[in-house]
Write a protein that holds these residues in place. Structure first.
Motif, PDB file in Angstrom:
ATOM      1  N   LYS A  44      92.169  -2.489   8.466  1.00  0.00           N
ATOM      2  CA  LYS A  44      93.414  -1.775   9.252  1.00  0.00           C
ATOM      3  C   LYS A  44      94.802  -2.387   9.047  1.00  0.00           C
ATOM      4  N   GLY A  45      94.982  -3.415   8.965  1.00  0.00           N
ATOM      5  CA  GLY A  45      96.158  -4.080   8.730  1.00  0.00           C
ATOM      6  C   GLY A  45      96.686  -3.812   7.365  1.00  0.00           C
ATOM      7  N   LEU A  46      95.921  -3.669   6.264  1.00  0.00           N
ATOM      8  CA  LEU A  46      96.202  -3.059   4.921  1.00  0.00           C
ATOM      9  C   LEU A  46      96.621  -1.432   5.061  1.00  0.00           C
ATOM     10  N   CYS A  47      95.887  -0.727   5.986  1.00  0.00           N
ATOM     11  CA  CYS A  47      96.232   0.810   6.147  1.00  0.00           C
ATOM     12  C   CYS A  47      97.750   0.798   6.743  1.00  0.00           C
ATOM     13  N   ASP A  48      97.945  -0.203   7.481  1.00  0.00           N
ATOM     14  CA  ASP A  48      99.160  -0.129   8.135  1.00  0.00           C
ATOM     15  C   ASP A  48     100.340  -0.480   7.018  1.00  0.00           C
ATOM     16  N   ASP A  49     100.058  -1.323   6.324  1.00  0.00           N
ATOM     17  CA  ASP A  49     100.894  -1.489   5.012  1.00  0.00           C
ATOM     18  C   ASP A  49     100.983  -0.326   4.206  1.00  0.00           C
ATOM     19  N   LEU A  50     100.019   0.213   3.927  1.00  0.00           N
ATOM     20  CA  LEU A  50     100.016   1.431   3.209  1.00  0.00           C
ATOM     21  C   LEU A  50     101.135   2.469   3.647  1.00  0.00           C
ATOM     22  N   HIS A  51     101.189   2.740   5.108  1.00  0.00           N
ATOM     23  CA  HIS A  51     101.955   3.590   5.762  1.00  0.00           C
ATOM     24  C   HIS A  51     103.294   3.102   5.750  1.00  0.00           C
ATOM     25  N   TYR A  52     103.580   1.864   5.851  1.00  0.00           N
ATOM     26  CA  TYR A  52     104.853   1.438   5.787  1.00  0.00           C
ATOM     27  C   TYR A  52     105.619   1.695   4.585  1.00  0.00           C
ATOM     28  N   ARG A  53     104.699   1.663   3.605  1.00  0.00           N
ATOM     29  CA  ARG A  53     105.084   1.826   1.927  1.00  0.00           C
ATOM     30  C   ARG A  53     105.456   3.247   1.865  1.00  0.00           C
ATOM     31  N   ALA A  54     104.600   4.164   2.441  1.00  0.00           N
ATOM     32  CA  ALA A  54     105.184   5.572   2.393  1.00  0.00           C
ATOM     33  C   ALA A  54     106.259   5.710   2.959  1.00  0.00           C
ATOM     34  N   MET A  55     106.651   5.323   4.213  1.00  0.00           N
ATOM     35  CA  MET A  55     107.994   5.285   4.792  1.00  0.00           C
ATOM     36  C   MET A  55     109.234   4.670   3.902  1.00  0.00           C
ATOM     37  N   ALA A  56     109.114   3.767   3.225  1.00  0.00           N
ATOM     38  CA  ALA A  56     109.954   3.243   2.239  1.00  0.00           C
ATOM     39  C   ALA A  56     110.182   4.104   1.101  1.00  0.00           C
ATOM     40  N   ILE A  57     109.082   4.812   0.500  1.00  0.00           N
ATOM     41  CA  ILE A  57     109.206   5.603  -0.575  1.00  0.00           C
ATOM     42  C   ILE A  57     109.904   6.840  -0.049  1.00  0.00           C
ATOM     43  N   ASP A  58     109.751   7.564   1.272  1.00  0.00           N
ATOM     44  CA  ASP A  58     110.261   8.563   1.721  1.00  0.00           C
ATOM     45  C   ASP A  58     111.835   8.546   1.622  1.00  0.00           C
TER      46      ASP A  58
END
Length: 573
Positions: A352-366
């Protein structure tokens, strides 16, 4: 009004050399000073909504608890940018902010901005480091080998003319002046003025909401929660003003004591020699700091261990007679009791924590795509160091963030392997009632991974989905380079690349950067201003040939097969 905007702090933990080098000892580099003129918070009368009135000469224990509650509320709120956090319902002081207020903080700014904001709203004294220099030679104070010392501090005071400090100017100066160099110091600094933080004992209550975590690779986070099982949860901010959350682990590295890695609490300042004005506020005076011996939770054990060795790295971390890995020790010591691990629940939580990290990465790339960075031409060389620089690369690239993500995926695999070993050894610190742990861990992993869907935006604006396991497979294909299309930022292959608008030059750079993507270590001391030809030639410091194995399911499949084979052999015997 914009407090600490992009024009003032455009880079993660940015420092800008100034004009004070002539006053430093030989062998040091320019100190961290402002790249812009400092704003004098007392130069003119502050507007009513921005007056910083000092109503107490020092922080009380209840003030510290209230600050921790303030941080915890922000951490639990789910806010996604520093501005959103301070303007949102989690901030109980937001109604007193002037209309149109906005807030910015990168990673190093965040602890300062939050504490300064809280001090302003509660009439508390505040002082901060505004200049540091390296001990010995250093090309970049954020990564100095022997740490830094303080040569300049700034106190927030009300002068005798009664011009209360302007809080906007204070926060602006903080965003302009502060870098991660302000956290890089030995447990007992050898020279200079006092730092704003001090190292703490790894113990319940010492590490708490409001404690800061310093990664000597140039990142800073703020603890917002410590649960009963010793999990330390933090918030951290980034150059694009996004705010993310995570759990403490191996992404925060240990290093030699002069680099100052680890947990730090704020060194409380005290205003002395001030007079009391008719409105009850304090005027004049100067700040003094509590000394190490006056701080009950001061400790250097996180650097040297609970049992010291011949060198700092030889120190042992012993809990109730058992020598532990440092990160295991932190969790048990902070919890204050033995941890009984539920391997299935722990696995779900880590995924779950890694999933959150992936979502945050998506925000940064956007954010990078919205800024149009991927539409700009590819530079002819990489920055001098891809992990620590300035400008658009520092603001919009993700090599450091991606490296922490890779370390966390590796930590997940290593931790699951440790659970298997603990079960095999009959450890008292694991609880599991089943017969086939590898099989059940695989099921728990698949369950948690199946609940994770990463949504990212392609070059044509379409929204695409990626499963957790697909992200794990592509992890070392994720481009950290902001000049490349979002498809390559997400490791797309085949037909999925059809919408990518990168030209042949950018395609060549993506392939040439593969060896850099394969490494999870952040090498801040390496010169990395490579050309395309140098990357193709695999020059030194340009990465590694193969990526580490982070395939959890494959490891568990082999463990399950070994268990089955062992059971069959037992039947045969």
């Amino acid at each position: 009004m914009r407090i600490g905007g992009y024009a003032i702090a455009v880079a993660l933990c940015l420092w800008v050399g100034g004009a004070l080098a002539e006053s430093l000892p030989a062998g040091t580099m320019s100190p961290v000073v402002s790249g812009l003129d400092m704003l004098d918070p007392n130069a003119a009368p502050a507007p009513a909504g921005l007056q910083w009135r000092i109503l107490k000469p020092e922080w009380s224990a209840s003030d510290e608890r209230a600050y921790g509650e303030f941080i915890r509320a922000i951490g639990l709120s789910g806010c996604r940018t520093v501005d959103e956090c301070l303007r949102g319902p989690a901030n109980i002081y937001r109604a007193s902010d002037p209309a149109g207020s906005s807030f910015f903080a990168d990673c190093a700014d965040l602890p300062y901005v939050l504490r300064a904001y809280f001090a302003w709203k509660n009439g508390l004294p505040f002082s901060y480091v505004s200049g540091v220099a390296a001990i010995g030679e250093s090309n970049d104070l954020r990564y100095s080998r022997y740490g830094n010392y303080v040569f300049q501090r700034t106190d927030i005071l009300t002068p005798s003319d009664g011009h209360w400090p302007n809080a906007r100017y204070v926060l602006t100066n903080i965003s302009n002046m502060i870098s991660s160099a302000m956290y890089r110091f030995a447990p007992k600094p050898r020279e200079g003025d006092f730092f704003d933080f001090y190292p703490v004992k790894i113990a319940p209550g010492a590490i708490r909401a409001g404690t800061n975590i310093y990664d000597p690779n140039g990142h800073v986070a703020v603890v917002y929660d410590v649960d009963d099982e010793g999990r330390i949860r933090f918030i951290d901010s980034h150059p694009d003003n996004t705010l993310t959350r995570g759990s403490y682990g191996r992404r925060f590295v240990r290093a030699s004591p002069p680099m100052g890695a680890g947990f730090k609490n704020w060194r409380p300042p005290k205003l002395i020699g001030a007079s009391r004005a008719s409105d009850g506020s304090y005027v004049g005076g100067h700040m003094v700091a509590a000394m190490d011996g006056q701080l009950p939770d001061w400790s250097d054990e996180q650097f040297y261990g609970t049992e010291r060795g011949a060198s700092w790295s030889a120190g042992r971390f012993v809990y109730k007679g058992e020598t532990l890995d440092y990160y295991d020790y932190v969790r048990r010591a902070v919890a204050g009791h033995d941890i009984i691990y539920d391997p299935l629940a722990e696995t779900r939580g880590m995924v779950k924590g890694l999933c959150d990290d992936l979502h945050y990465r998506a925000m940064a790339i956007d954010v990078a795509v919205q800024a149009g960075i991927n539409s700009q031409p590819q530079p002819s060389r990489l920055p001098e160091n891809i992990y620590g620089t300035s400008g658009d690369w520092e603001t919009y690239s993700t090599p450091s963030r991606d490296a922490r993500l890779k370390v966390s995926f590796q930590e997940l695999k290593d931790q699951i392997a440790k659970f298997l070993a603990m079960r095999k050894a009959g450890s008292k610190n694991i609880t599991y009632g089943g017969a086939y742990l590898a099989r059940d861990l695989s099921a728990a992993y698949r369950e948690a991974a199946g609940a994770c869907t990463v949504v990212w935006t392609a070059s044509d604006g379409s929204r695409r989905q990626m499963s957790f396991e697909e992200a794990r497979k592509r992890l070392f294909d994720f481009s950290f380079d902001p000049y490349q299309c979002p498809e390559r930022r997400w490791g797309a292959q085949g037909a999925e690349l059809a919408t990518c608008r990168d030209d042949s030059v950018k395609r060549s750079w993506y392939e040439a950067e593969r060896r850099l993507r394969n490494q999870s270590e952040r090498t801040y001391d390496a010169k990395m201003g490579f050309s395309l030809e140098e990357l193709r030639a695999a020059v030194p410091a340009s990465g590694r040939d193969a990526a580490p194995d982070v395939d959890v399911l494959s490891m568990l499949g082999k463990a399950a097969d070994e268990k089955s084979a062992s059971a069959i052999d037992g039947l045969r015997r």
